[in-house]
Design a protein around this motif. Structure first.
Motif, short mmCIF file in Angstrom:
data_model
loop_
_atom_site.label_atom_id
_atom_site.label_comp_id
_atom_site.label_asym_id
_atom_site.label_seq_id
_atom_site.Cartn_x
_atom_site.Cartn_y
_atom_site.Cartn_z
N ALA A 56 0.85 -1.19 0.00
CA ALA A 56 0.00 0.00 0.00
C ALA A 56 0.89 1.25 0.00
O ALA A 56 1.88 1.30 0.74
CB ALA A 56 -0.90 0.00 1.22
N PRO A 57 0.57 2.25 -0.79
CA PRO A 57 1.38 3.47 -0.81
C PRO A 57 1.27 4.20 0.52
O PRO A 57 0.25 4.10 1.21
CB PRO A 57 0.76 4.29 -1.95
N PRO A 58 2.30 4.95 0.92
CA PRO A 58 2.26 5.69 2.19
C PRO A 58 1.08 6.66 2.23
O PRO A 58 0.84 7.41 1.29
CB PRO A 58 3.59 6.44 2.22
N ASN A 59 0.34 6.63 3.33
CA ASN A 59 -0.79 7.54 3.52
C ASN A 59 -0.99 7.70 5.03
O ASN A 59 -1.56 6.80 5.67
CB ASN A 59 -2.06 6.99 2.86
N PRO A 60 -0.55 8.80 5.63
CA PRO A 60 -0.59 8.97 7.09
C PRO A 60 -1.99 8.83 7.67
O PRO A 60 -2.16 8.27 8.75
CB PRO A 60 -0.05 10.39 7.30
N VAL A 61 -3.01 9.37 6.97
CA VAL A 61 -4.38 9.32 7.50
C VAL A 61 -4.88 7.88 7.55
O VAL A 61 -5.40 7.42 8.58
CB VAL A 61 -5.31 10.20 6.64
N LEU A 62 -4.70 7.15 6.46
CA LEU A 62 -5.18 5.77 6.41
C LEU A 62 -4.35 4.87 7.34
O LEU A 62 -4.91 3.96 7.98
CB LEU A 62 -5.11 5.24 4.98
N GLU A 63 -3.06 5.15 7.42
CA GLU A 63 -2.20 4.34 8.29
C GLU A 63 -2.60 4.53 9.75
O GLU A 63 -2.62 3.56 10.53
CB GLU A 63 -0.73 4.74 8.09
N ALA A 64 -2.91 5.76 10.13
CA ALA A 64 -3.31 6.03 11.52
C ALA A 64 -4.62 5.30 11.84
O ALA A 64 -4.77 4.73 12.92
CB ALA A 64 -3.48 7.54 11.73
N TYR A 65 -5.55 5.32 10.90
CA TYR A 65 -6.83 4.62 11.12
C TYR A 65 -6.59 3.12 11.21
O TYR A 65 -7.17 2.43 12.06
CB TYR A 65 -7.79 4.94 9.98
N PHE A 66 -5.74 2.60 10.34
CA PHE A 66 -5.45 1.16 10.28
C PHE A 66 -4.85 0.68 11.60
O PHE A 66 -5.21 -0.38 12.11
CB PHE A 66 -4.50 0.87 9.13
N CYS A 67 -3.92 1.46 12.16
CA CYS A 67 -3.20 1.05 13.36
C CYS A 67 -4.00 1.27 14.64
O CYS A 67 -3.87 0.49 15.60
CB CYS A 67 -1.87 1.79 13.46
N SER A 68 -4.80 2.32 14.69
CA SER A 68 -5.44 2.68 15.95
C SER A 68 -6.93 2.36 16.03
O SER A 68 -7.47 2.22 17.12
CB SER A 68 -5.25 4.17 16.23
N THR A 69 -7.59 2.24 14.88
CA THR A 69 -9.05 2.07 14.90
C THR A 69 -9.47 0.69 14.42
O THR A 69 -10.00 -0.11 15.18
CB THR A 69 -9.74 3.15 14.06
N SER A 70 -9.24 0.38 13.14
CA SER A 70 -9.70 -0.90 12.61
C SER A 70 -8.98 -1.23 11.31
O SER A 70 -8.68 -0.33 10.51
CB SER A 70 -11.22 -0.86 12.35
N LYS A 71 -8.72 -2.50 11.13
CA LYS A 71 -8.12 -2.97 9.89
C LYS A 71 -9.20 -3.25 8.84
O LYS A 71 -8.90 -3.43 7.66
CB LYS A 71 -7.29 -4.23 10.13
N VAL A 117 -9.50 3.75 -1.44
CA VAL A 117 -9.40 3.50 0.00
C VAL A 117 -9.57 2.01 0.29
O VAL A 117 -8.82 1.42 1.08
CB VAL A 117 -10.44 4.32 0.78
N GLN A 118 -10.55 1.39 -0.36
CA GLN A 118 -10.75 -0.05 -0.18
C GLN A 118 -9.51 -0.83 -0.60
O GLN A 118 -9.08 -1.76 0.09
CB GLN A 118 -11.96 -0.51 -1.00
N ARG A 119 -8.96 -0.43 -1.74
CA ARG A 119 -7.77 -1.11 -2.25
C ARG A 119 -6.60 -0.93 -1.29
O ARG A 119 -5.84 -1.86 -1.04
CB ARG A 119 -7.41 -0.56 -3.62
N TRP A 120 -6.44 0.27 -0.73
CA TRP A 120 -5.33 0.54 0.19
C TRP A 120 -5.44 -0.37 1.42
O TRP A 120 -4.44 -0.97 1.83
CB TRP A 120 -5.36 2.00 0.63
N PHE A 121 -6.62 -0.49 2.01
CA PHE A 121 -6.79 -1.34 3.19
C PHE A 121 -6.57 -2.81 2.85
O PHE A 121 -6.02 -3.56 3.65
CB PHE A 121 -8.18 -1.13 3.81
#
Length: 382
Positions: free
Chosen positions: A78-93, A114-118
């Motif tokens: 997945a390409p770097p994305n601070p917003v999506l990474e923060a959600y992935f790590c702290s909220t839900s995968k 967004v779906q593809r990134w997750f």
């Protein structure tokens, strides 16, 4: 105070039936008996196993994987994305559809992006097929050797054929060299599994596996302390009988040998049911729980040992349910048996379809956001 506490913990009446105690396990007349300090030998053995495992995986498992055709497809990160990474790590995968739409607005990406990134980010965290093959081949090798070594140590013993004889002369039964090494090697191996649990592949039954490992270590250690060694060797043999078949089925699964995998899994399921749902409860647990009451009055150590046995039996029933679910899905003619304990790597086919759709729409001069359903299917075999 500590002396008094030690006396209470090691009181004869807690560990042994009435009329017996620790004095019965003192070496005499050339006979050797198990001692608590012997258990410390399991720690260096466990460390040796950890070292041997690393050597084995590099020199045997990896070449074997190449020989069998085990390969990992290259994953797209997945390409770097601070917003999506923060959600992935702290909220839900696995974000909900509403969360995906909200993240789409925050990042300026389309819903599909967004779906593809997750999807790609989740796949990054999943262990590779080669890693799982290396683990399975190591466990297969140990369980196979341990089973036949245990069988060789027990095949000429009378209690192997008549389990009631495991109580003859209890607790004044001398320790045999084969029993010592069988115990220490098995105990060392399970201790090494606890040490390596942080780096091993985590499956859906992770908690049950930890409970199993801890219960097994405590059971082996306790049976050593009070000289339940005859029963302990039978219990270990029954457990090893099915495990190497399951690990071999996993290896052939990773290699794509579907018919061989299905055959090995069918053999594993049959042996598992026979050994752990028939022989263990109706022969061995009967001989450790019911038969001793005809010889001795019950005591705390008796209840503790059999309590651990019931914990293991409950785990076997849990795993038997997963196995039967796999068998049911296998019987209609599925291509391959899959493990209910593992997560399936999510396919990138949606990405390819998205790319084709985007290119087609670009040709027509318009691009729209899509709302695809997340593919969160879970599989069954690692």
């Amino acid at each position: 105070m500590l002396s008094r506490l030690s006396e209470l913990i090691w009181a004869d009446w807690i560990w042994f039936p009435e009329g017996h105690g620790w004095d019965d396990l003192k070496d005499r007349d050339g006979k050797v008996f198990p001692k608590p300090r012997d258990l410390w030998a399991a720690l260096p053995i466990a460390l040796c196993f950890l070292v041997i495992r690393q050597i084995f995986e590099r020199t045997v498992a990896i070449p074997l994987a190449s020989l069998l055709g085990v390969s990992d497809k290259q994953r797209v990160h997945a390409p770097p994305n601070p917003v999506l990474e923060a959600y992935f790590c702290s909220t839900s995968k696995h974000p909900t559809q509403s969360s995906i739409e909200s993240l789409s607005k925050q990042t300026g990406c389309s819903v599909r992006q967004v779906q593809r990134w997750f999807r790609r980010r989740r796949n990054q965290n999943r262990p590779s097929k080669l890693k799982k093959f290396r683990e399975a081949s190591w466990r297969f090798t140990f369980y196979l050797l341990a089973f036949f070594a245990g069988l060789a140590a027990l095949i000429d013993k009378p209690w192997f054929y008549d389990m009631k004889q495991m109580w003859d002369g209890f607790p004044k039964m001398p320790l045999l060299p084969s029993q010592y090494w069988y115990y220490m090697i098995e105990l060392g191996f399970y201790v090494s599994l606890v040490f390596s649990v942080a780096s091993d592949v985590k499956r859906k039954d992770f908690k049950e596996q930890i409970i199993h490992h801890v219960a097994t270590i405590v059971l082996i250690s306790f049976s050593w302390l009070v000289n339940y060694i005859r029963g302990g060797t039978l219990i270990m043999l029954v457990h090893d009988a099915a495990d190497y078949l399951m690990e071999s089925a996993k290896m052939f699964n990773y290699a794509g040998w579907r018919k061989t995998c299905n055959f090995m899994f069918t053999a594993f399921a049959a042996v598992f049911i026979i050994t752990r749902l028939v022989i263990l409860p109706f022969w061995i647990i009967y001989t450790t729980w019911v038969y001793p009451l005809t010889l001795y009055p019950p005591f705390p150590g008796f209840y503790f040992f059999n309590g651990l046995m019931f914990v293991l039996q409950a785990l076997h029933i849990f795993w038997a349910g997963l196995i039967l679910r796999m068998v049911v899905k296998f019987l209609p003619g599925n291509d391959i048996v899959e493990d209910e304990r593992s997560d399936k790597e999510e396919t990138e086919s949606e990405d390819e379809a998205d790319d084709c759709e985007q290119r087609e729409k670009s040709k027509n001069g318009h691009v729209q956001n899509g709302h695809a359903v997340l593919n969160n299917n879970h599989s069954k075999t690692d």
